[in-house]
Each structure stands twice: as structure tokens, then as C-alpha cells.
Scaffold this motif. Structure first.
Motif, short mmCIF file in Angstrom:
data_model
loop_
_atom_site.label_atom_id
_atom_site.label_comp_id
_atom_site.label_asym_id
_atom_site.label_seq_id
_atom_site.Cartn_x
_atom_site.Cartn_y
_atom_site.Cartn_z
N ALA A 143 -24.87 -16.33 8.27
CA ALA A 143 -25.09 -17.77 8.11
C ALA A 143 -26.14 -18.34 9.05
O ALA A 143 -26.90 -19.23 8.66
CB ALA A 143 -23.76 -18.51 8.31
N LEU A 144 -26.19 -17.82 10.26
CA LEU A 144 -27.06 -18.43 11.27
C LEU A 144 -28.23 -17.55 11.71
O LEU A 144 -29.16 -18.04 12.35
CB LEU A 144 -26.24 -18.80 12.52
CG LEU A 144 -25.07 -19.76 12.31
CD1 LEU A 144 -24.30 -19.95 13.61
CD2 LEU A 144 -25.53 -21.08 11.75
N GLY A 145 -28.16 -16.27 11.41
CA GLY A 145 -29.16 -15.36 11.94
C GLY A 145 -28.91 -15.14 13.42
O GLY A 145 -28.12 -15.86 14.05
N ALA A 146 -29.57 -14.16 13.98
CA ALA A 146 -29.36 -13.84 15.40
C ALA A 146 -29.76 -14.99 16.31
O ALA A 146 -29.02 -15.38 17.22
CB ALA A 146 -30.12 -12.57 15.78
N THR A 147 -30.92 -15.58 16.04
CA THR A 147 -31.39 -16.69 16.89
C THR A 147 -30.48 -17.89 16.77
O THR A 147 -30.13 -18.52 17.77
CB THR A 147 -32.83 -17.07 16.49
OG1 THR A 147 -33.66 -15.92 16.63
CG2 THR A 147 -33.37 -18.19 17.37
N GLY A 148 -30.08 -18.23 15.56
CA GLY A 148 -29.19 -19.36 15.35
C GLY A 148 -27.83 -19.14 15.98
O GLY A 148 -27.24 -20.06 16.56
N LEU A 149 -27.33 -17.91 15.88
CA LEU A 149 -26.04 -17.60 16.48
C LEU A 149 -26.12 -17.68 17.99
O LEU A 149 -25.22 -18.23 18.64
CB LEU A 149 -25.56 -16.22 16.03
CG LEU A 149 -24.15 -15.80 16.45
CD1 LEU A 149 -23.11 -16.86 16.13
CD2 LEU A 149 -23.79 -14.48 15.79
N ARG A 150 -27.20 -17.18 18.57
CA ARG A 150 -27.37 -17.32 20.03
C ARG A 150 -27.42 -18.79 20.42
O ARG A 150 -26.81 -19.21 21.42
CB ARG A 150 -28.65 -16.60 20.47
CG ARG A 150 -28.55 -15.11 20.47
CD ARG A 150 -29.83 -14.44 20.99
NE ARG A 150 -29.77 -13.01 20.77
CZ ARG A 150 -30.48 -12.36 19.85
NH1 ARG A 150 -31.34 -13.00 19.09
NH2 ARG A 150 -30.34 -11.06 19.70
N ALA A 151 -28.16 -19.59 19.66
CA ALA A 151 -28.27 -21.02 19.95
C ALA A 151 -26.91 -21.70 19.80
O ALA A 151 -26.53 -22.54 20.63
CB ALA A 151 -29.30 -21.67 19.04
N THR A 178 -30.78 -24.87 7.16
CA THR A 178 -29.61 -25.01 6.31
C THR A 178 -28.32 -24.64 7.05
O THR A 178 -27.27 -24.52 6.42
CB THR A 178 -29.75 -24.14 5.05
OG1 THR A 178 -29.87 -22.77 5.45
CG2 THR A 178 -30.94 -24.55 4.22
N ALA A 179 -28.41 -24.45 8.34
CA ALA A 179 -27.23 -24.06 9.13
C ALA A 179 -26.13 -25.10 9.02
O ALA A 179 -26.40 -26.30 8.99
CB ALA A 179 -27.62 -23.88 10.60
N THR A 180 -24.91 -24.62 8.96
CA THR A 180 -23.75 -25.51 8.95
C THR A 180 -22.67 -24.90 9.83
O THR A 180 -22.30 -23.75 9.64
CB THR A 180 -23.19 -25.70 7.52
OG1 THR A 180 -24.22 -26.26 6.71
CG2 THR A 180 -21.98 -26.61 7.53
N VAL A 181 -22.21 -25.69 10.79
CA VAL A 181 -21.09 -25.27 11.64
C VAL A 181 -19.86 -26.01 11.14
O VAL A 181 -19.81 -27.24 11.20
CB VAL A 181 -21.35 -25.57 13.12
CG1 VAL A 181 -20.14 -25.21 13.97
CG2 VAL A 181 -22.59 -24.84 13.61
N ASP A 182 -18.91 -25.26 10.61
CA ASP A 182 -17.64 -25.87 10.20
C ASP A 182 -16.59 -25.56 11.26
O ASP A 182 -16.87 -24.90 12.26
CB ASP A 182 -17.23 -25.39 8.81
CG ASP A 182 -17.01 -23.89 8.73
OD1 ASP A 182 -16.85 -23.22 9.77
OD2 ASP A 182 -16.98 -23.37 7.60
N GLU A 183 -15.40 -26.06 11.05
CA GLU A 183 -14.36 -25.91 12.08
C GLU A 183 -13.96 -24.45 12.30
O GLU A 183 -13.65 -24.06 13.42
CB GLU A 183 -13.16 -26.80 11.77
CG GLU A 183 -13.53 -28.27 11.94
CD GLU A 183 -12.37 -29.23 11.78
OE1 GLU A 183 -11.21 -28.83 11.96
OE2 GLU A 183 -12.64 -30.41 11.48
N ALA A 184 -13.98 -23.64 11.25
CA ALA A 184 -13.64 -22.22 11.41
C ALA A 184 -14.70 -21.52 12.26
O ALA A 184 -14.36 -20.74 13.17
CB ALA A 184 -13.51 -21.55 10.04
N LEU A 185 -15.97 -21.79 11.97
CA LEU A 185 -17.03 -21.18 12.77
C LEU A 185 -16.99 -21.69 14.20
O LEU A 185 -17.16 -20.92 15.15
CB LEU A 185 -18.41 -21.45 12.14
CG LEU A 185 -19.62 -20.90 12.90
CD1 LEU A 185 -19.50 -19.40 13.16
CD2 LEU A 185 -20.90 -21.22 12.14
N LEU A 186 -16.73 -22.97 14.37
CA LEU A 186 -16.62 -23.54 15.71
C LEU A 186 -15.51 -22.83 16.51
O LEU A 186 -15.71 -22.49 17.68
CB LEU A 186 -16.35 -25.04 15.65
CG LEU A 186 -16.19 -25.75 16.99
CD1 LEU A 186 -17.45 -25.62 17.85
CD2 LEU A 186 -15.84 -27.22 16.77
#
Length: 185
Positions: free
Chosen positions: A130-138, A84-92
Motif C-alpha cells: 500500500a505504501l511502498g518502502a519509502t511511504g512505510l518508512r515515512a 494515493t496512500a491511505t492510513v486506516d485504523e488497522a494500519l495505524l
């Protein structure tokens, strides 16, 4: 959304869940007696997933195989958080800033949020939630390898797609198709 089917989670009304044609049973860390009991009582098709595959990393497949052996049925490792991860412009923008500053997620992920600036702490906490540690690392790795600028919306869509693909839900397509005849009946 990925498969074009309606899904009713634990918060849905009981009558809605009771009318479901297919169940997805999420295992915790190990197979428990309550999992065996639940599965033995079902008359509807059930797909079993081993959740939090992002946290387990390479051990996720081993854990799912062990569970499959104990349950005598397929078990698929998935990460609901990555799916369910979503990268929006603010997160980018935040990801790009952290990459430029060479900030990464330490082994103890909570330390990522431990910064003095309250706004930065909030943004880091939101990204970690939003992403968890693994998702944030990725996401940081994807950001580091991707273009520094460009069509922001396209970059967000591409990063979102890559993170969601890492969630493992693509492996559920075949089991869902396999349930088709039983669901039609």
C-alpha cells in the motif's frame, strides 16, 4: 480527486481516453524515443511527470530536471503510490505496534515481510504494497513522532494527508491552472 477533475487511466475505454482534454504522460526511468514521439504527436495539453519519485528519493528532482532538459518542457517528480496512500485504523494499529517493537523497514524492503508468523507477514506485506518502502518508512516516522493514542480517525487523516503531500502532486496545481485557457478554448 485532489484537483476535482475526472481522470481516465489506461484501463478506461479507449473512446473515453481519446476524448480527454488534458494528458498526463508518465516517464519511466529515462526519456526514451517513444516518449519524444508520443509528445511530438499531441495536439492536446500534456503535463509530463517522472513517476516513482518515492523510490528515487533525493535523485527524483535531478532525474526530472534531466528529463525536462532532454524534452525541453517541464517535468514534475511525483509518486503515485504516496499520492494515493491511505492510513486506516488497522494500519495505524500495525504502525504503532511496529514502532513500539522498534521494527523498521530495512534497505532491502522485502526483508520487512520475511517473518515466520503468517498473519504478521500478511499485514506487513499489505502495508508494504500500500505504501511502498519509502511511504512505510515515512509512516513509521510519523507514527513515532505523533501521539500514541487519541482520536484515531483524526490521526489517520493527518497521516494520510502528510503521506499524500509527499507524493509531489501539489506541484501539479500550477501547470494544471496554466492549461486552463487552452482547455477552455
Amino acid at each position: 480527486d485532489r484537483f476535482g477533475i475526472a481522470a481516465h487511466g489506461p484501463g478506461a475505454p479507449p473512446e473515453q481516453r481519446a476524448a480527454a482534454d488534458l494528458l498526463v504522460h508518465v516517464l519511466g526511468a529515462v526519456v526514451r524515443d517513444c516518449d519524444r514521439d508520443f509528445l511530438s504527436r499531441q495536439r492536446r495539453p500534456v503535463i509530463v511527470v517522472a513517476g516513482k519519485a518515492d523510490v528515487r528519493g533525493p535523485r527524483a528532482a535531478v532525474a526530472a530536471a534531466t528529463a525536462a532538459s532532454r524534452l525541453r518542457r517541464p517535468v514534475y517528480p511525483v509518486s503515485g503510490l504516496l499520492a494515493t496512500a491511505t492510513v486506516d485504523e488497522a494500519l495505524l494499529a500495525d504502525l504503532r505496534g511496529w514502532v513500539r517493537a522498534r521494527i523498521d523497514v530495512p534497505p532491502l524492503a522485502a526483508a520487512f515481510v520475511d517473518v515466520p508468523d503468517p498473519d504478521e507477514r500478511r499485514r506487513r506485506g499489505a502495508a508494504l504494497d500500500a505504501l511502498g518502502a519509502t511511504g512505510l518508512r515515512a509512516a513509521l516516522a510519523l507514527c513515532a513522532e505523533g501521539p500514541a493514542t487519541g482520536d484515531e480517525a483524526a490521526v489517520c487523516r493527518a497521516m494520510t494527508a502528510r503521506l499524500r503531500a509527499a507524493g509531489g502532486f501539489g506541484a501539479l496545481a500550477e501547470p494544471l491552472r496554466g492549461c486552463g485557457p487552452e482547455l477552455s478554448a
